[in-house]
Design a protein around this motif. Sequence first.
Motif, PDB file in Angstrom:
ATOM      1  N   PRO A  11       0.804  -1.227   0.000  1.00  0.00           N
ATOM      2  CA  PRO A  11       0.000   0.000   0.000  1.00  0.00           C
ATOM      3  C   PRO A  11       0.833   1.272   0.000  1.00  0.00           C
ATOM      4  CG  PRO A  11      -0.076  -1.075   2.139  1.00  0.00           C
ATOM      5  CD  PRO A  11       0.588  -2.030   1.207  1.00  0.00           C
ATOM      6  N   ALA A  12       2.109   1.168   0.390  1.00  0.00           N
ATOM      7  CA  ALA A  12       2.970   2.355   0.415  1.00  0.00           C
ATOM      8  C   ALA A  12       3.564   2.662  -0.952  1.00  0.00           C
ATOM      9  CB  ALA A  12       4.088   2.170   1.429  1.00  0.00           C
ATOM     10  N   ALA A  13       3.457   1.722  -1.896  1.00  0.00           N
ATOM     11  CA  ALA A  13       4.024   1.937  -3.219  1.00  0.00           C
ATOM     12  C   ALA A  13       3.145   2.879  -4.035  1.00  0.00           C
ATOM     13  CB  ALA A  13       4.168   0.604  -3.943  1.00  0.00           C
ATOM     14  N   PRO A  14       3.727   3.610  -4.984  1.00  0.00           N
ATOM     15  CA  PRO A  14       2.900   4.436  -5.879  1.00  0.00           C
ATOM     16  C   PRO A  14       1.864   3.590  -6.603  1.00  0.00           C
ATOM     17  CG  PRO A  14       5.237   4.969  -6.122  1.00  0.00           C
ATOM     18  CD  PRO A  14       5.162   3.743  -5.259  1.00  0.00           C
ATOM     19  N   ALA A  15       0.753   4.218  -6.957  1.00  0.00           N
ATOM     20  CA  ALA A  15      -0.360   3.487  -7.567  1.00  0.00           C
ATOM     21  C   ALA A  15       0.083   2.739  -8.813  1.00  0.00           C
ATOM     22  CB  ALA A  15      -1.488   4.450  -7.893  1.00  0.00           C
ATOM     23  N   HIS A  16       0.926   3.373  -9.644  1.00  0.00           N
ATOM     24  CA  HIS A  16       1.373   2.722 -10.876  1.00  0.00           C
ATOM     25  C   HIS A  16       2.145   1.445 -10.577  1.00  0.00           C
ATOM     26  CE1 HIS A  16       2.732   2.272 -14.991  1.00  0.00           C
ATOM     27  NE2 HIS A  16       3.986   2.266 -14.590  1.00  0.00           N
ATOM     28  N   GLU A  17       3.029   1.503  -9.593  1.00  0.00           N
ATOM     29  CA  GLU A  17       3.797   0.319  -9.228  1.00  0.00           C
ATOM     30  C   GLU A  17       2.908  -0.761  -8.634  1.00  0.00           C
ATOM     31  OE1 GLU A  17       7.107   1.286  -6.772  1.00  0.00           O
ATOM     32  OE2 GLU A  17       7.890   2.804  -8.148  1.00  0.00           O
ATOM     33  N   ARG A  18       1.921  -0.358  -7.838  1.00  0.00           N
ATOM     34  CA  ARG A  18       0.979  -1.343  -7.291  1.00  0.00           C
ATOM     35  C   ARG A  18       0.264  -2.071  -8.412  1.00  0.00           C
ATOM     36  NH1 ARG A  18      -1.706   2.602  -3.929  1.00  0.00           N
ATOM     37  NH2 ARG A  18      -3.612   1.951  -4.987  1.00  0.00           N
ATOM     38  N   GLY A  19      -0.181  -1.306  -9.409  1.00  0.00           N
ATOM     39  CA  GLY A  19      -0.900  -1.907 -10.522  1.00  0.00           C
ATOM     40  C   GLY A  19      -0.044  -2.885 -11.299  1.00  0.00           C
ATOM     41  N   LEU A  20       1.221  -2.527 -11.536  1.00  0.00           N
ATOM     42  CA  LEU A  20       2.122  -3.423 -12.258  1.00  0.00           C
ATOM     43  C   LEU A  20       2.356  -4.706 -11.474  1.00  0.00           C
ATOM     44  CD1 LEU A  20       4.817  -0.937 -13.640  1.00  0.00           C
ATOM     45  CD2 LEU A  20       2.997  -2.085 -14.922  1.00  0.00           C
ATOM     46  N   ALA A  21       2.521  -4.579 -10.168  1.00  0.00           N
ATOM     47  CA  ALA A  21       2.757  -5.758  -9.341  1.00  0.00           C
ATOM     48  C   ALA A  21       1.555  -6.690  -9.352  1.00  0.00           C
ATOM     49  CB  ALA A  21       3.101  -5.340  -7.912  1.00  0.00           C
ATOM     50  N   LEU A  22       0.346  -6.123  -9.230  1.00  0.00           N
ATOM     51  CA  LEU A  22      -0.858  -6.954  -9.248  1.00  0.00           C
ATOM     52  C   LEU A  22      -1.032  -7.622 -10.600  1.00  0.00           C
ATOM     53  CD1 LEU A  22      -3.407  -4.686  -7.326  1.00  0.00           C
ATOM     54  CD2 LEU A  22      -2.420  -6.847  -6.542  1.00  0.00           C
ATOM     55  N   ALA A  23      -0.825  -6.867 -11.674  1.00  0.00           N
ATOM     56  CA  ALA A  23      -1.000  -7.433 -13.018  1.00  0.00           C
ATOM     57  C   ALA A  23       0.011  -8.536 -13.283  1.00  0.00           C
ATOM     58  CB  ALA A  23      -0.883  -6.330 -14.065  1.00  0.00           C
ATOM     59  N   SER A  24       1.234  -8.369 -12.801  1.00  0.00           N
ATOM     60  CA  SER A  24       2.272  -9.367 -13.064  1.00  0.00           C
ATOM     61  C   SER A  24       1.983 -10.697 -12.376  1.00  0.00           C
ATOM     62  CB  SER A  24       3.638  -8.834 -12.608  1.00  0.00           C
ATOM     63  OG  SER A  24       3.688  -8.700 -11.199  1.00  0.00           O
ATOM     64  N   ALA A  25       1.142 -10.679 -11.349  1.00  0.00           N
ATOM     65  CA  ALA A  25       0.810 -11.902 -10.625  1.00  0.00           C
ATOM     66  C   ALA A  25      -0.329 -12.679 -11.274  1.00  0.00           C
ATOM     67  CB  ALA A  25       0.443 -11.569  -9.177  1.00  0.00           C
ATOM     68  N   LEU A  26      -0.973 -12.098 -12.263  1.00  0.00           N
ATOM     69  CA  LEU A  26      -2.093 -12.764 -12.926  1.00  0.00           C
ATOM     70  C   LEU A  26      -1.585 -13.770 -13.957  1.00  0.00           C
ATOM     71  CD1 LEU A  26      -4.379  -9.648 -13.553  1.00  0.00           C
ATOM     72  CD2 LEU A  26      -4.574 -11.329 -11.712  1.00  0.00           C
ATOM     73  N   PRO A  27      -2.383 -14.799 -14.275  1.00  0.00           N
ATOM     74  CA  PRO A  27      -1.986 -15.746 -15.323  1.00  0.00           C
ATOM     75  C   PRO A  27      -1.754 -15.033 -16.650  1.00  0.00           C
ATOM     76  CG  PRO A  27      -3.872 -16.569 -14.077  1.00  0.00           C
ATOM     77  CD  PRO A  27      -3.669 -15.151 -13.648  1.00  0.00           C
ATOM     78  N   VAL A  28      -0.815 -15.534 -17.432  1.00  0.00           N
ATOM     79  CA  VAL A  28      -0.456 -14.889 -18.693  1.00  0.00           C
ATOM     80  C   VAL A  28      -1.662 -14.729 -19.624  1.00  0.00           C
ATOM     81  CG1 VAL A  28       0.932 -15.104 -20.794  1.00  0.00           C
ATOM     82  CG2 VAL A  28       1.951 -15.585 -18.566  1.00  0.00           C
ATOM     83  N   PRO A  29      -2.518 -15.735 -19.818  1.00  0.00           N
ATOM     84  CA  PRO A  29      -3.671 -15.531 -20.709  1.00  0.00           C
ATOM     85  C   PRO A  29      -4.577 -14.392 -20.247  1.00  0.00           C
ATOM     86  CG  PRO A  29      -3.366 -17.861 -20.260  1.00  0.00           C
ATOM     87  CD  PRO A  29      -2.468 -17.124 -19.311  1.00  0.00           C
ATOM     88  N   LEU A  30      -4.716 -14.243 -18.932  1.00  0.00           N
ATOM     89  CA  LEU A  30      -5.557 -13.173 -18.400  1.00  0.00           C
ATOM     90  C   LEU A  30      -4.889 -11.817 -18.620  1.00  0.00           C
ATOM     91  CD1 LEU A  30      -8.198 -12.637 -16.977  1.00  0.00           C
ATOM     92  CD2 LEU A  30      -7.060 -13.017 -14.788  1.00  0.00           C
ATOM     93  N   ARG A  31      -3.580 -11.747 -18.452  1.00  0.00           N
ATOM     94  CA  ARG A  31      -2.870 -10.497 -18.719  1.00  0.00           C
ATOM     95  C   ARG A  31      -3.006 -10.099 -20.186  1.00  0.00           C
ATOM     96  NH1 ARG A  31       1.783 -12.629 -15.726  1.00  0.00           N
ATOM     97  NH2 ARG A  31       3.052 -12.406 -17.587  1.00  0.00           N
TER      98      ARG A  31
END
Length: 206
Positions: A11-31
């Motif tokens: 939660p302390a990370a900038p919003a853009h970095e949070r979004g990248l981290a969450l997206a990177s954890a998703l399955p590749v087909p979903l990304r």
Amino acid sequence: MPSRPPLPFDPAAPAHERGLALASALPVPLRTVLASGRVERRPRFGDRGFDGVTEEWTPPDGVSGQHALMARRALDELTGSVLAPASPDHLLARVLALLSHYPAKGTAPEVEHLVALDWAEDLGEFPAWAVDAAARTWRRTQKWRPSIAEMRALCEEACAPDWALARRLSVIAAAGASGDGAGGGTGHSRAGRLRALAGGAVRRMG
């Protein structure tokens, strides 16, 4: 599908970095589906004129039942962890602490407690990290007591990127369920609930 580790979230990370981290954890087909969607942003007007921007996200063609299952699972993880509402005890403690920085003259302690309960109720839809961030922002930037509306606005701003992801996942899940019955007999009702969640996310993103 096999179990996966919890979604990464700081939660302390900038919003853009949070979004990248969450997206990177998703399955590749979903990304891939998320990256291929179409975004249309429209101005929103209220009684006082311009009232922000709403986002309409449309998934690409070919969203399958498997995509829907992955999106539904990711959405459950997101809303059950990152976007899970704060506990009443946490909210009340946070609100009482914030208000103590701006004491109201002539207000009895029991009235102040009732005011804090109202605040906790009106902030109850937000996760603890967003309420904490809103309180921290207000303490560091303002000299006067906030209103509930001002705190809600800060919470909505903090959650906006995460609600945007939740909305897109809900759209994918609903599209796949309505397209080929991914829900196994309950697709229509599940898709309806997901569309309702998508509408809530749109309101929070404005």
